[in-house]
Write a protein that holds these residues in place. Structure first.
Motif, mmCIF file in Angstrom:
data_model
loop_
_atom_site.group_PDB
_atom_site.id
_atom_site.type_symbol
_atom_site.label_atom_id
_atom_site.label_comp_id
_atom_site.label_asym_id
_atom_site.label_seq_id
_atom_site.Cartn_x
_atom_site.Cartn_y
_atom_site.Cartn_z
ATOM 1 N N ASN A 53 0.856 -1.182 0.000
ATOM 2 C CA ASN A 53 0.000 0.000 0.000
ATOM 3 C C ASN A 53 0.889 1.228 0.000
ATOM 4 O OD1 ASN A 53 -2.729 -1.144 0.215
ATOM 5 N ND2 ASN A 53 -1.927 -1.973 2.115
ATOM 6 N N THR A 82 5.551 7.010 0.717
ATOM 7 C CA THR A 82 5.772 5.940 1.691
ATOM 8 C C THR A 82 4.998 4.699 1.264
ATOM 9 O OG1 THR A 82 5.979 7.595 3.438
ATOM 10 C CG2 THR A 82 5.585 5.324 4.133
ATOM 11 N N ALA A 83 5.638 3.553 1.378
ATOM 12 C CA ALA A 83 4.979 2.279 1.057
ATOM 13 C C ALA A 83 5.001 1.390 2.290
ATOM 14 C CB ALA A 83 5.682 1.581 -0.096
ATOM 15 N N ILE A 84 3.871 0.759 2.550
ATOM 16 C CA ILE A 84 3.758 -0.197 3.648
ATOM 17 C C ILE A 84 3.582 -1.577 3.022
ATOM 18 C CG2 ILE A 84 2.406 -0.911 5.652
ATOM 19 C CD1 ILE A 84 1.504 2.105 5.781
ATOM 20 N N ARG A 94 3.301 -5.642 3.848
ATOM 21 C CA ARG A 94 3.057 -6.684 4.862
ATOM 22 C C ARG A 94 3.171 -8.033 4.159
ATOM 23 N NH1 ARG A 94 0.990 -5.481 9.735
ATOM 24 N NH2 ARG A 94 0.321 -3.346 10.095
ATOM 25 N N VAL A 102 6.033 -6.289 8.806
ATOM 26 C CA VAL A 102 5.631 -5.028 8.187
ATOM 27 C C VAL A 102 6.922 -4.286 7.840
ATOM 28 C CG1 VAL A 102 5.356 -3.747 10.362
ATOM 29 C CG2 VAL A 102 4.164 -2.973 8.318
ATOM 30 N N VAL A 151 8.425 -0.648 6.017
ATOM 31 C CA VAL A 151 8.098 0.715 5.605
ATOM 32 C C VAL A 151 9.203 1.177 4.660
ATOM 33 C CG1 VAL A 151 7.685 3.087 6.342
ATOM 34 C CG2 VAL A 151 6.931 1.172 7.791
ATOM 35 N N TRP A 152 8.808 1.457 3.433
ATOM 36 C CA TRP A 152 9.733 1.911 2.391
ATOM 37 C C TRP A 152 9.444 3.382 2.094
ATOM 38 C CZ3 TRP A 152 13.288 -1.458 0.076
ATOM 39 C CH2 TRP A 152 13.137 -2.829 0.389
ATOM 40 N N ARG A 202 11.366 -1.923 9.710
ATOM 41 C CA ARG A 202 10.862 -3.297 9.607
ATOM 42 C C ARG A 202 10.500 -3.751 11.003
ATOM 43 N NH1 ARG A 202 12.751 -8.696 11.599
ATOM 44 N NH2 ARG A 202 12.391 -10.159 9.941
#
Length: 147
Positions: free
Chosen positions: A92, A97-99, A101, A123, A125-126, A138
């Motif tokens: 997402n 920002t990308a999350i 999972r 999870v 986070v990019w 992470r």
């Protein structure tokens, strides 16, 4: 004349289909795959190219690594992933920002110990920096065994 029109349309269609850029979700998924491969190989240059210096890497047991510790553990084989399988991945994106999972199942041989199994939910986070996506955070939590 008809042949020229058909050729031109075919050329333009091919250009549109094959010339499209990947969308950000696909690019983030590719970055996550590169991270998986780098974690298995312990490739220092690849690991460093995928993370931000501010990385916070949370383990399921509560320990948190910074960027230097994360890379050092994988390169030295203190954390040695023989295999990593990822399933049920979602990506997402909100702004830059990308999350991500996913379910993470790995076989380990930390410092040459007998193989172990790790089953986690992760999870990631990019953050988009320029044209690239870099890992900022992470967190892992223990999950049920892979079925």
């Amino acid at each position: 004349m008809i042949k020229k029109i058909i050729f031109t349309i075919s050329f333009l269609l091919a250009f549109v289909v094959f010339g499209q850029k990947k969308n950000d979700k696909d690019v983030v998924a590719d970055a996550a795959e590169k991270l998986r491969l780098a974690m298995v190989s312990g490739d220092k240059a690849m690991l460093e190219s995928l993370i931000l210096p501010e990385l916070t890497y949370g383990h399921s047991g509560g320990h948190i690594d910074d960027a230097t510790e994360f890379v050092e553990k994988l390169v030295s084989k203190k954390s040695d992933f023989v295999t990593i399988d990822i399933t049920n991945q979602t990506v997402n994106i909100v702004g830059n920002t990308a999350i991500v999972r996913h379910h993470f199942y790995a076989t380990t041989a930390d410092l040459g110990k007998a193989p172990g199994d790790v089953t986690l939910d992760i999870v990631l986070v990019w953050v988009k920096t320029g044209k690239n996506w870099k890992l900022l955070a992470r967190q892992a939590v223990k999950s049920e065994k892979k079925k």
